[in-house]
Design an enzyme around this catalytic site. Structure first.
Site, PDB file in Angstrom:
ATOM      1  N   HIS A  53      63.450   4.390  14.271  1.00 46.25           N
ATOM      2  CA  HIS A  53      63.499   5.007  12.949  1.00 46.25           C
ATOM      3  C   HIS A  53      62.133   5.563  12.564  1.00 46.25           C
ATOM      4  O   HIS A  53      61.132   5.335  13.249  1.00 46.25           O
ATOM      5  CB  HIS A  53      63.977   3.987  11.915  1.00 46.25           C
ATOM      6  CG  HIS A  53      65.415   3.608  12.067  1.00 46.25           C
ATOM      7  ND1 HIS A  53      66.077   2.792  11.173  1.00 46.25           N
ATOM      8  CD2 HIS A  53      66.345   3.957  13.011  1.00 46.25           C
ATOM      9  CE1 HIS A  53      67.328   2.643  11.554  1.00 46.25           C
ATOM     10  NE2 HIS A  53      67.518   3.331  12.667  1.00 46.25           N
ATOM     11  N   GLU A  55      59.989   4.836  10.238  1.00 45.61           N
ATOM     12  CA  GLU A  55      58.922   3.871   9.973  1.00 45.61           C
ATOM     13  C   GLU A  55      58.274   3.395  11.263  1.00 45.61           C
ATOM     14  O   GLU A  55      57.045   3.216  11.332  1.00 45.61           O
ATOM     15  CB  GLU A  55      59.481   2.667   9.207  1.00 45.61           C
ATOM     16  CG  GLU A  55      60.061   3.010   7.847  1.00 45.61           C
ATOM     17  CD  GLU A  55      61.548   3.283   7.868  1.00 45.61           C
ATOM     18  OE1 GLU A  55      62.221   2.916   6.884  1.00 45.61           O
ATOM     19  OE2 GLU A  55      62.037   3.871   8.866  1.00 45.61           O
ATOM     20  N   CYS A  78      65.581  -0.174   6.383  1.00 45.18           N
ATOM     21  CA  CYS A  78      66.758  -0.989   6.670  1.00 45.18           C
ATOM     22  C   CYS A  78      66.370  -2.454   6.818  1.00 45.18           C
ATOM     23  O   CYS A  78      65.251  -2.795   7.205  1.00 45.18           O
ATOM     24  CB  CYS A  78      67.471  -0.474   7.921  1.00 45.18           C
ATOM     25  SG  CYS A  78      66.444  -0.452   9.412  1.00 45.18           S
ATOM     26  N   CYS A  87      63.668  -2.101   9.903  1.00 49.81           N
ATOM     27  CA  CYS A  87      62.374  -1.474   9.617  1.00 49.81           C
ATOM     28  C   CYS A  87      61.593  -2.248   8.565  1.00 49.81           C
ATOM     29  O   CYS A  87      60.361  -2.210   8.549  1.00 49.81           O
ATOM     30  CB  CYS A  87      62.583  -0.033   9.164  1.00 49.81           C
ATOM     31  SG  CYS A  87      63.159   1.042  10.488  1.00 49.81           S
ATOM     32  N   THR A 164      90.273  38.629   2.711  1.00 47.47           N
ATOM     33  CA  THR A 164      89.746  38.104   3.971  1.00 47.47           C
ATOM     34  C   THR A 164      90.291  38.812   5.206  1.00 47.47           C
ATOM     35  O   THR A 164      89.766  38.632   6.293  1.00 47.47           O
ATOM     36  CB  THR A 164      90.066  36.607   4.097  1.00 47.47           C
ATOM     37  OG1 THR A 164      91.486  36.424   4.087  1.00 47.47           O
ATOM     38  CG2 THR A 164      89.447  35.836   2.953  1.00 47.47           C
ATOM     39  N   ALA A 167      96.315  43.672   5.619  1.00 50.97           N
ATOM     40  CA  ALA A 167      97.711  43.224   5.606  1.00 50.97           C
ATOM     41  C   ALA A 167      98.233  42.967   7.015  1.00 50.97           C
ATOM     42  O   ALA A 167      99.092  42.102   7.222  1.00 50.97           O
ATOM     43  CB  ALA A 167      98.583  44.261   4.898  1.00 50.97           C
ATOM     44  N   THR A 237      99.358  19.288  12.992  1.00 45.77           N
ATOM     45  CA  THR A 237     100.450  18.388  12.592  1.00 45.77           C
ATOM     46  C   THR A 237     101.492  18.229  13.681  1.00 45.77           C
ATOM     47  O   THR A 237     101.930  17.109  14.000  1.00 45.77           O
ATOM     48  CB  THR A 237     101.132  18.921  11.313  1.00 45.77           C
ATOM     49  OG1 THR A 237     100.141  19.168  10.325  1.00 45.77           O
ATOM     50  CG2 THR A 237     102.143  17.921  10.782  1.00 45.77           C
ATOM     51  N   GLU A 301      85.996  25.825   8.682  1.00 47.20           N
ATOM     52  CA  GLU A 301      86.260  27.243   8.930  1.00 47.20           C
ATOM     53  C   GLU A 301      87.739  27.368   9.268  1.00 47.20           C
ATOM     54  O   GLU A 301      88.161  26.983  10.357  1.00 47.20           O
ATOM     55  CB  GLU A 301      85.401  27.780  10.082  1.00 47.20           C
ATOM     56  CG  GLU A 301      83.916  27.816   9.782  1.00 47.20           C
ATOM     57  CD  GLU A 301      83.119  28.548  10.853  1.00 47.20           C
ATOM     58  OE1 GLU A 301      83.687  29.451  11.500  1.00 47.20           O
ATOM     59  OE2 GLU A 301      81.940  28.216  11.045  1.00 47.20           O
TER      60      GLU A 301
END
Length: 372
Positions: A53, A55, A78, A87, A164, A167, A237, A301
């Site tokens: 870390h 530190e 921590c 740490c 966006t 058509a 899904t 996205e």
């Protein structure tokens, strides 16, 4: 309570912490400065999960000069054993006399215990210097620790009239090269890039960070092998995505979030099964499952349907919209699919925080408005 020198040193620690924003996930980005009198004797930042870390790096640089020194840390040290030792114990063993923390660690395993441990050993611990700036370093880490949900950024690109695609579905390219390169910077900072099976089927995208499109300043700071590729997450899904999709041929982890219990049949893919709601994946459950998988920060996205569903569910923390100086007409496709609202109180509200020109386009950043 805090001096001008304290503020200068914490600002330096925050700048050091920023060096880890492309590499530390799922750990927080943390910086540390150790001083003797008016001199900096050690500096460090957390580079990667499982490595020392901030530190520890700063104390190693300080050596014997750490005794009686002041340590400035952007996050409470921590106090528990994880993949590395605490740490707080390292600072105690080094003999520092004072520790300045920007903020308390929201991790329930720490949550003030590191501060108390150091105070019990006679170290002066001062908390709260530049807390807002320190919190801005790690929105994902903080949100997961407080709510169990990841920080979600939704990226959208549109014309001036909020469209966006034409058509007929044509959309390449609404925005310019500079805007698409800017997206790579956001992708690189995220723990995961999330999209849908429909986007994969329509566009066969890579959904990764393209090294060649990153700014020179980023490429100068990191070797390409050190830059972490975000996990690619696909909401699927009904398991429509096939194994020959381009994203499966690239390095990095892929997670399919699905309602099906069937085996993926692909050793490089992890399946997360969540419940359905109104025939679709329960987005809240999906995000919680991803957080449990160590993903704190998600960059989305996808198309107008998922964008609308996330917004309606209140799951988007930040909107990032690239707007091109073009007009595409009323028969073009809308930015998001949001339907069924009957009063203004149902409308998702965001606060504009930044407007920046990116090439010929404009980038708008908006944070979710907090309830009053």
């Amino acid at each position: 309570m805090f001096s001008i020198f304290d503020s200068q040193m914490m600002l330096r620690a925050i700048e050091l912490a920023k060096r880890g924003i492309y590499t530390t996930a799922p750990n927080p980005s943390v910086g540390c400065v150790v001083t003797q009198g008016d001199d900096i004797v050690g500096e460090g930042f957390h580079f990667r999960a499982g490595e020392p870390h901030a530190e520890v790096h700063a104390l190693r640089a300080a050596g014997e000069n750490a005794k009686g020194a002041t340590a400035y840390v952007t996050l409470e040290p921590c106090s528990h054993y994880g993949r590395t030792p605490p740490c707080a114990d390292a600072l105690i063993a080094a003999g520092v006399s004072r520790v300045v923390c920007a903020m308390v660690d929201p991790n329930p395993k720490v949550a003030g215990r590191g501060i108390q441990r150091m105070r019990d050993e006679g170290i002066q611990v001062d908390v709260g210097l530049m807390q807002a700036q320190a919190e801005a370093l790690n929105p994902g880490f903080i949100k997961v620790m407080k709510t169990g949900l990841p920080f979600v950024q939704l990226k959208l690109a549109s014309s001036l009239d909020g469209r966006t695609a034409l058509a007929n579905g044509q959309s390449k390219w609404i925005t310019g090269d500079e805007a698409r390169a800017d997206v790579q910077v956001f992708r690189a900072q995220a723990g995961a890039i999330l999209s849908t099976s429909q986007t994969v089927l329509d566009d066969n995208p890579s959904l990764n960070v393209r090294w060649e499109q990153l700014p020179d300043a980023v490429k100068a700071q990191y070797a390409q092998d050190n830059l972490r590729q975000p996990v690619r997450v696909i909401l699927d899904t009904q398991r429509k995505v096939k194994d020959d999709a381009h994203l499966f041929s690239l390095d990095g982890e892929v997670i399919i979030v699905t309602a099906s219990h069937a085996d993926s049949g692909n050793d490089t893919v992890k399946l997360l099964t969540v419940a359905k709601e109104a025939g679709q994946l329960d987005l809240n459950s999906a995000l919680r499952a991803l957080a449990s998988h160590g993903i704190n920060h998600i960059w989305v996205e996808a198309g107008a349907t998922l964008a609308g569903s996330l917004l309606k569910a209140g799951l988007v923390d930040e909107l990032i919209i690239y707007q091109a100086p073009k007009l595409m007409g009323s028969d073009s496709r809308a930015l998001v699919n949001l339907q069924g609202m009957t009063c203004m109180s149902q409308v998702p509200a965001y606060e504009l925080t930044d407007v920046t020109c990116i090439g010929d386009d404009v980038r708008l950043r908006m944070q979710k408005t907090q309830p009053k």
